[in-house]
Design an enzyme around this catalytic site. Structure first.
Site, PDB file in Angstrom:
ATOM      1  N   HIS A 183       0.842  -1.202   0.000  1.00  0.00           N
ATOM      2  CA  HIS A 183       0.000   0.000   0.000  1.00  0.00           C
ATOM      3  C   HIS A 183       0.883   1.262   0.000  1.00  0.00           C
ATOM      4  CE1 HIS A 183      -3.698   2.238   1.584  1.00  0.00           C
ATOM      5  NE2 HIS A 183      -2.717   3.097   1.835  1.00  0.00           N
ATOM      6  N   GLU A 184       1.853   1.298   0.909  1.00  0.00           N
ATOM      7  CA  GLU A 184       2.707   2.493   0.992  1.00  0.00           C
ATOM      8  C   GLU A 184       3.540   2.661  -0.280  1.00  0.00           C
ATOM      9  OE1 GLU A 184       2.069   4.665   3.081  1.00  0.00           O
ATOM     10  OE2 GLU A 184       0.814   3.393   4.352  1.00  0.00           O
ATOM     11  N   HIS A 191       1.545   4.258  -2.960  1.00  0.00           N
ATOM     12  CA  HIS A 191       1.573   5.721  -2.809  1.00  0.00           C
ATOM     13  C   HIS A 191       2.853   6.269  -3.451  1.00  0.00           C
ATOM     14  CE1 HIS A 191      -1.959   6.369  -0.467  1.00  0.00           C
ATOM     15  NE2 HIS A 191      -1.529   5.805   0.650  1.00  0.00           N
ATOM     16  N   HIS A 207      -5.445   7.327  -2.595  1.00  0.00           N
ATOM     17  CA  HIS A 207      -6.409   6.308  -2.155  1.00  0.00           C
ATOM     18  C   HIS A 207      -7.545   6.201  -3.166  1.00  0.00           C
ATOM     19  CE1 HIS A 207      -4.627   7.186   1.972  1.00  0.00           C
ATOM     20  NE2 HIS A 207      -4.352   5.918   1.712  1.00  0.00           N
ATOM     21  N   TYR A 240     -10.152   2.829   1.763  1.00  0.00           N
ATOM     22  CA  TYR A 240     -10.357   2.846   3.215  1.00  0.00           C
ATOM     23  C   TYR A 240     -11.284   1.690   3.600  1.00  0.00           C
ATOM     24  CZ  TYR A 240      -8.960   7.841   3.454  1.00  0.00           C
ATOM     25  OH  TYR A 240      -8.304   9.031   3.401  1.00  0.00           O
TER      26      TYR A 240
END
Lengths: 45, 660
Positions: B89-90, B93, B99, B148
């Site tokens: 996930h990071e 980014h 997101h 989210y």
């Protein structure tokens, strides 16, 4: 013989923390919970 | 994020800072392997490139979005962030992804319950318009690992996000693996054609059987069928669920003659790394002496027709079951994988050898397989806080371990799977070093999707730190299980000692475990490994041509002080020209943007410098020095001239009585 029985170790501390919860607990106040913004990206809130 | 300037090169330099936990380092490497398998993004240790990602243990899990061209771009994998999905996930980014929730069309798909959001957190639910952020033509993805979860930033107990299609309510917020759409977007953004380490996948659903061929010189053939007399009744990909599909390859030993062989060869494959993992499902309903052997046919200039090299025989007696197998290969030239079925004795008049869901990638194979039969039933009928244990497995270094699974969760966690890894030792064991040093145990619940690139397996890792003390004792947690564990008797009567377990009570929810292909044919498959990670205790070398990375000070060290300090100290500091404020030795300082031939400098990065400026400056300085030297020379010459002129004038004076 074993001297004593040790308890299991929970690497999550027994909690189901998502990225945003981890960062909130750490006192971070990042954009969208986990994004580091620079000057150009900062949005006027 | 829109803008080519935010793209990284396809191979991203990284530097793992010393403060990272060893387990985190190991999981980061696993995340890199997933990127290599599923995308064209690769990672390499920083060797002096002007921009690189510095991974450190900050107070949480965070990253910038895209390549900021700041030289050392920081990405934090702090405490509790050492999960593969969090790391992926990071890095998404860092690669340029916001997101999923911030898409401009977000409100078409989810309802934000503004009154349930914690005060001051509303700005986390903003969207970016399509001049800032592009969805790359990919539909809104509830299953994205960048979405989210439904309870994000809530102020009470009610969800903050309600999906407009209710079925997706518990899908959002998955932190297991890349979704198909995550990968599609990544491929589009970075012009990927395929994963770097992926070689082939085949579920035999198409008639072309993925370009596989019947080998020459054999006496029998593999046949594409939907069922076989003597078994199996269905394929493994679909388990017979879809009418008109569900094929597999079958070599009928029932109808073959004694001594017959059948060769099934893959298409030509071109390896890059020199090591591969072949994974496939195998159904053996043949006679007890019939065999499946794996070969590779390797091609080089001397052997244009290829040379057959034996790898291994697949062991095991006939079973009414599709079994998972892994075979490690070490091929370095163009090759084919060859499956050879052979009838080697009398056996039943029906049945044979069957293959399905073949995957080949340039990755390492999982070491151990633990299959839990009838898993849905086990989950529904095991009481809370009751574990089941895998058999003990022995690692390459001679340590034994096993997985403990709580199918209905540990006490206080109903509806969860809880998973723990335990070291194991028997009375006569010797040769191991205790406490066990730096072994990483990984417990993966396999998503049994036929295609390896579409799997979203769930995995967690724990690492044996030889210095770790038990929470309620002065004993070393990873010490000899004969010392810190308890003796158990296995179902087969064998006795051994089981050490304490390390893992998580929240491994996976039942809801997710029942989704996708985690349970197939009623069974769940856990893939277990124990790898030595002691090499990760050593500092990553700093390139000799580059300046060493700034040691993580208050911002980069452990705990929550780091980034909180950054945000607080930097409140009143504004860095211009894309500079970033950070805390160094307790003071807020600006780190300025740099490029290949330009840079910003000054307290707030207010000044711009460039190679051209530097040249001009050097030239101007040289000319000034030359001018000053010329001036000094001229003045000196004039002065000397004046002096001698004066002396000559003085020589008309005649001294008297000099020799008197």
């Amino acid at each position: 013989l074993p001297t004593e029985k040790l308890s299991d170790y929970d690497v999550d501390g027994g909690r189901d923390l998502d990225i945003f919860d981890i960062n909130e607990e750490a006192g971070l106040d990042l954009a969208e919970g986990d994004i580091v913004l620079d000057g150009r990206q900062t949005r006027n809130s | 994020i829109i803008g080519d300037e935010y793209r990284w090169p396809k191979t991203i330099p990284y530097y793992m800072e010393d403060d990272l936990e060893i387990n985190a380092k190991g999981v980061i490497l696993k995340a890199f392997e997933q990127y290599r398998l599923k995308t064209c993004i690769d990672f390499k240790p920083w060797s002096g490139e002007s921009n690189y990602i510095s991974i450190f243990k900050g107070g949480g899990c965070f990253s910038s979005v895209g390549n900021r061209h700041v030289g050392k771009q920081r990405l934090s994998i702090g405490r509790n962030c050492d999960r593969i999905a969090t790391i992926e996930h990071e890095f998404l980014h860092a690669l340029g992804f916001w997101h999923e929730m911030s898409r401009s069309d977000r409100d078409d798909y989810v309802r934000i319950m503004w009154d349930r959001i914690s005060e001051g957190k509303e700005n986390n639910f903003k969207t970016y318009d399509d001049t800032t952020s592009s969805s790359l033509g990919v539909p809104y993805d509830y299953g994205s690992m960048m979405h989210y979860s439904k309870n994000a930033f809530r102020n009470g107990t009610e969800p903050t996000i309600i999906t407009k299609i209710p079925d997706f309510s518990d899908v959002i917020g998955q932190r297991m693996e890349f979704s198909d759409s995550d990968l599609l977007k990544l491929h589009r953004l970075y012009n990927c054609t395929q994963g770097s380490t992926f070689l082939d996948s085949c579920d035999f659903e198409r008639e072309n059987i993925c370009g596989m061929i019947q080998g020459e010189g054999d006496q029998a053939e593999w046949v594409r069928v939907a069922e076989a007399a003597g078994g199996p009744d269905t394929d493994y990909s679909n388990m017979g669920k879809c009418t008109g599909s569900g094929y597999f390859m079958h070599f009928s030993t029932g109808t073959a003659n004694n001594g017959d062989t059948a060769l099934l060869e893959s298409r030509l494959l071109y390896p890059k790394r020199g090591f591969q993992c072949l994974q496939f499902f195998y159904y053996n309903s043949a006679g007890p002496s019939d065999k499946l052997k794996i070969y590779v046919r390797e091609y080089d200039k001397a052997n244009a027709n290829g040379t057959l090299r034996f790898i291994k025989t697949i062991d095991g007696s006939p079973q009414q079951l599709w079994q998972l197998h892994h075979v490690s290969l070490d091929v370095k030239t163009k090759f084919r994988v060859v499956f050879e079925g052979s009838k080697e004795g009398t056996g039943p008049s029906t049945g044979g050898l069957s293959l399905d869901d073949i995957n080949l990638s340039e990755t390492t194979c999982p070491e151990f397989i633990w299959r839990v039969k009838n898993f849905s039933h086990v989950m529904d009928n095991t009481t809370v806080n009751t574990p089941i244990f895998s058999p003990p497995f022995t690692s390459k270094e001679g340590y034994r371990f096993q997985m403990g699974l709580y199918p209905s969760g540990k006490e206080g966690y109903p509806g969860e799977l809880s998973a723990y890894a335990h070291l194991v030792a028997s009375a006569g064991d010797s040769g191991q070093k205790w406490p066990c040093p730096w072994k990483q145990m990984t417990m993966m619940l396999m998503d049994q999707h036929p295609h390896i690139l579409k799997r979203m397996s769930n995995q967690r890792s724990v690492t044996t730190d030889p210095n770790m003390k038990a929470t309620d004792s002065q004993q070393f947690f990873w010490d000899d299980p004969r010392k810190v564990g308890s003796e158990v008797t296995d179902a087969d009567g064998s006795r051994y000692f089981r050490g304490p377990g390390a893992g998580t009570a929240v491994y996976l929810t039942h809801l997710r475990a029942k989704s996708r292909d985690f349970i197939k044919g009623g069974d769940a498959i856990f893939l277990l490994t124990m790898e030595d990670v002691s090499h990760l205790t050593v500092t990553q070398p700093v390139p000799s041509t580059a300046e060493p990375p700034i040691t993580s000070g208050p911002t980069g060290s452990t705990g929550s002080t780091g980034s909180t300090a950054t945000s607080e100290n930097c409140l009143n500091v504004q860095c211009l020209n894309e500079g970033i404020c950070m805390v160094d030795a307790g003071k807020a300082v600006c780190r300025c943007a740099v490029g290949d031939d330009w840079w910003y400098y000054g307290d707030t990065c207010q000044n711009r410098g460039s190679v051209m400026d530097k040249t001009n400056l050097a030239l101007a300085t040289s000319l000034s020095v030359l001018a000053v030297m010329l001036l000094v020379t001229v003045v000196s010459v004039i002065c000397v001239k004046k002096k001698y002129k004066k002396r000559r004038g003085d020589s008309s004076f005649i001294m008297a009585n000099v020799h008197a």
